[in-house]
Design a protein around this motif. Sequence first.
Motif, PDB file in Angstrom:
ATOM      1  N   VAL A   1      37.974  54.677  35.336  1.00  0.00           N
ATOM      2  CA  VAL A   1      37.708  53.258  35.559  1.00  0.00           C
ATOM      3  C   VAL A   1      36.825  53.106  36.794  1.00  0.00           C
ATOM      4  O   VAL A   1      37.112  53.677  37.844  1.00  0.00           O
ATOM      5  N   GLN A   2      35.767  52.339  36.634  1.00  0.00           N
ATOM      6  CA  GLN A   2      34.886  52.039  37.759  1.00  0.00           C
ATOM      7  C   GLN A   2      34.925  50.539  38.031  1.00  0.00           C
ATOM      8  O   GLN A   2      34.928  49.738  37.100  1.00  0.00           O
ATOM      9  N   LEU A   3      34.965  50.198  39.299  1.00  0.00           N
ATOM     10  CA  LEU A   3      35.053  48.803  39.712  1.00  0.00           C
ATOM     11  C   LEU A   3      33.916  48.496  40.673  1.00  0.00           C
ATOM     12  O   LEU A   3      33.731  49.215  41.661  1.00  0.00           O
ATOM     13  N   GLN A   4      33.188  47.444  40.382  1.00  0.00           N
ATOM     14  CA  GLN A   4      32.059  47.045  41.222  1.00  0.00           C
ATOM     15  C   GLN A   4      32.307  45.630  41.712  1.00  0.00           C
ATOM     16  O   GLN A   4      32.232  44.681  40.944  1.00  0.00           O
ATOM     17  N   ALA A   5      32.595  45.522  43.003  1.00  0.00           N
ATOM     18  CA  ALA A   5      32.874  44.224  43.594  1.00  0.00           C
ATOM     19  C   ALA A   5      31.635  43.669  44.268  1.00  0.00           C
ATOM     20  O   ALA A   5      30.812  44.424  44.804  1.00  0.00           O
ATOM     21  N   SER A   6      31.523  42.348  44.270  1.00  0.00           N
ATOM     22  CA  SER A   6      30.405  41.692  44.927  1.00  0.00           C
ATOM     23  C   SER A   6      30.800  40.273  45.292  1.00  0.00           C
ATOM     24  O   SER A   6      31.834  39.766  44.841  1.00  0.00           O
ATOM     25  N   GLY A   7      29.959  39.646  46.116  1.00  0.00           N
ATOM     26  CA  GLY A   7      30.157  38.232  46.407  1.00  0.00           C
ATOM     27  C   GLY A   7      30.597  37.899  47.815  1.00  0.00           C
ATOM     28  O   GLY A   7      30.713  36.729  48.157  1.00  0.00           O
ATOM     29  N   GLY A   8      30.846  38.894  48.629  1.00  0.00           N
ATOM     30  CA  GLY A   8      31.247  38.606  49.995  1.00  0.00           C
ATOM     31  C   GLY A   8      30.112  38.017  50.803  1.00  0.00           C
ATOM     32  O   GLY A   8      28.966  37.985  50.365  1.00  0.00           O
ATOM     33  N   GLY A   9      30.441  37.546  51.998  1.00  0.00           N
ATOM     34  CA  GLY A   9      29.421  36.990  52.858  1.00  0.00           C
ATOM     35  C   GLY A   9      30.033  36.223  54.001  1.00  0.00           C
ATOM     36  O   GLY A   9      31.237  36.300  54.262  1.00  0.00           O
ATOM     37  N   LEU A  10      29.181  35.467  54.674  1.00  0.00           N
ATOM     38  CA  LEU A  10      29.597  34.658  55.814  1.00  0.00           C
ATOM     39  C   LEU A  10      29.668  33.207  55.383  1.00  0.00           C
ATOM     40  O   LEU A  10      28.726  32.679  54.762  1.00  0.00           O
ATOM     41  N   VAL A  11      30.764  32.558  55.722  1.00  0.00           N
ATOM     42  CA  VAL A  11      30.947  31.162  55.351  1.00  0.00           C
ATOM     43  C   VAL A  11      31.689  30.452  56.471  1.00  0.00           C
ATOM     44  O   VAL A  11      32.470  31.077  57.205  1.00  0.00           O
ATOM     45  N   GLN A  12      31.452  29.185  56.606  1.00  0.00           N
ATOM     46  CA  GLN A  12      32.170  28.403  57.614  1.00  0.00           C
ATOM     47  C   GLN A  12      33.571  28.058  57.118  1.00  0.00           C
ATOM     48  O   GLN A  12      33.811  27.973  55.904  1.00  0.00           O
ATOM     49  N   ALA A  13      34.452  27.845  58.052  1.00  0.00           N
ATOM     50  CA  ALA A  13      35.810  27.431  57.695  1.00  0.00           C
ATOM     51  C   ALA A  13      35.751  26.160  56.853  1.00  0.00           C
ATOM     52  O   ALA A  13      34.970  25.249  57.126  1.00  0.00           O
ATOM     53  N   GLY A  14      36.571  26.134  55.824  1.00  0.00           N
ATOM     54  CA  GLY A  14      36.567  25.021  54.888  1.00  0.00           C
ATOM     55  C   GLY A  14      35.655  25.227  53.697  1.00  0.00           C
ATOM     56  O   GLY A  14      35.711  24.457  52.730  1.00  0.00           O
ATOM     57  N   GLY A  15      34.819  26.252  53.773  1.00  0.00           N
ATOM     58  CA  GLY A  15      33.879  26.520  52.701  1.00  0.00           C
ATOM     59  C   GLY A  15      34.483  27.357  51.593  1.00  0.00           C
ATOM     60  O   GLY A  15      35.685  27.634  51.573  1.00  0.00           O
ATOM     61  N   SER A  16      33.617  27.773  50.667  1.00  0.00           N
ATOM     62  CA  SER A  16      34.057  28.508  49.482  1.00  0.00           C
ATOM     63  C   SER A  16      33.189  29.737  49.261  1.00  0.00           C
ATOM     64  O   SER A  16      32.020  29.778  49.642  1.00  0.00           O
ATOM     65  N   LEU A  17      33.790  30.721  48.636  1.00  0.00           N
ATOM     66  CA  LEU A  17      33.093  31.910  48.170  1.00  0.00           C
ATOM     67  C   LEU A  17      33.729  32.344  46.863  1.00  0.00           C
ATOM     68  O   LEU A  17      34.916  32.088  46.637  1.00  0.00           O
ATOM     69  N   LYS A  18      32.949  33.032  46.044  1.00  0.00           N
ATOM     70  CA  LYS A  18      33.484  33.568  44.797  1.00  0.00           C
ATOM     71  C   LYS A  18      33.178  35.045  44.727  1.00  0.00           C
ATOM     72  O   LYS A  18      32.014  35.452  44.763  1.00  0.00           O
ATOM     73  N   LEU A  19      34.204  35.845  44.643  1.00  0.00           N
ATOM     74  CA  LEU A  19      34.054  37.282  44.499  1.00  0.00           C
ATOM     75  C   LEU A  19      34.107  37.669  43.029  1.00  0.00           C
ATOM     76  O   LEU A  19      34.824  37.041  42.249  1.00  0.00           O
ATOM     77  N   SER A  20      33.359  38.704  42.699  1.00  0.00           N
ATOM     78  CA  SER A  20      33.360  39.216  41.332  1.00  0.00           C
ATOM     79  C   SER A  20      33.708  40.691  41.345  1.00  0.00           C
ATOM     80  O   SER A  20      33.368  41.409  42.285  1.00  0.00           O
ATOM     81  N   CYS A  21      34.355  41.132  40.289  1.00  0.00           N
ATOM     82  CA  CYS A  21      34.675  42.547  40.126  1.00  0.00           C
ATOM     83  C   CYS A  21      34.412  42.927  38.679  1.00  0.00           C
ATOM     84  O   CYS A  21      35.132  42.478  37.779  1.00  0.00           O
ATOM     85  N   ALA A  22      33.386  43.722  38.471  1.00  0.00           N
ATOM     86  CA  ALA A  22      33.047  44.190  37.133  1.00  0.00           C
ATOM     87  C   ALA A  22      33.721  45.528  36.883  1.00  0.00           C
ATOM     88  O   ALA A  22      33.582  46.455  37.684  1.00  0.00           O
ATOM     89  N   ALA A  23      34.432  45.622  35.787  1.00  0.00           N
ATOM     90  CA  ALA A  23      35.167  46.840  35.453  1.00  0.00           C
ATOM     91  C   ALA A  23      34.493  47.559  34.292  1.00  0.00           C
ATOM     92  O   ALA A  23      33.942  46.931  33.385  1.00  0.00           O
ATOM     93  N   SER A  24      34.557  48.870  34.335  1.00  0.00           N
ATOM     94  CA  SER A  24      34.013  49.667  33.244  1.00  0.00           C
ATOM     95  C   SER A  24      34.847  50.923  33.085  1.00  0.00           C
ATOM     96  O   SER A  24      35.615  51.289  33.978  1.00  0.00           O
ATOM     97  N   GLY A  25      34.656  51.589  31.948  1.00  0.00           N
ATOM     98  CA  GLY A  25      35.437  52.777  31.670  1.00  0.00           C
ATOM     99  C   GLY A  25      36.272  52.572  30.435  1.00  0.00           C
ATOM    100  O   GLY A  25      36.499  51.440  30.001  1.00  0.00           O
ATOM    101  N   PRO A  26      36.737  53.639  29.845  1.00  0.00           N
ATOM    102  CA  PRO A  26      37.401  53.541  28.546  1.00  0.00           C
ATOM    103  C   PRO A  26      38.776  52.900  28.579  1.00  0.00           C
ATOM    104  O   PRO A  26      39.254  52.442  27.547  1.00  0.00           O
TER     105      PRO A  26
END
Length: 120
Positions: A1-26
């Motif tokens: 199983v391989q996992l590829q995460a993305s979406g991090g960053g810098l945000v101000q308090a009260g703000g929003s972010l969305k992280l993604s994790c793509a999975a692969s493998g049998p």
Amino acid sequence: VQLQASGGGLVQAGGSLKLSCAASGPTFSNYVMGWFRQAPGKEREFVAAIRWSGPATYLTDSVQGRFTISRDNAKNTVYLQMNVLKAEDTAVYYCAAARAPWSERFVHYWGKGTLVTVSS
């Protein structure tokens, strides 16, 4: 199983972010998909988890009402929508494939971390 995460960053308090994790493998669909985080100087902790089928989601108390975990089975991707972010949410966030939620002792596979920094 391989996992590829993305979406991090810098945000101000009260703000929003969305992280993604793509999975692969049998066999990735056999696992519970989760997010853990590790803040500076602290141990890694469970944040959220979801199964590839069914409606159940799992969220740690500190993010209830602010974070949502979801999945897109067609894209083999799990998301962590983070709203009303606080400085204490600053951490490296890790995607994981586990046999059960809640504890990293159940984790079989880890993705590379993605840094979330919340400025106050």
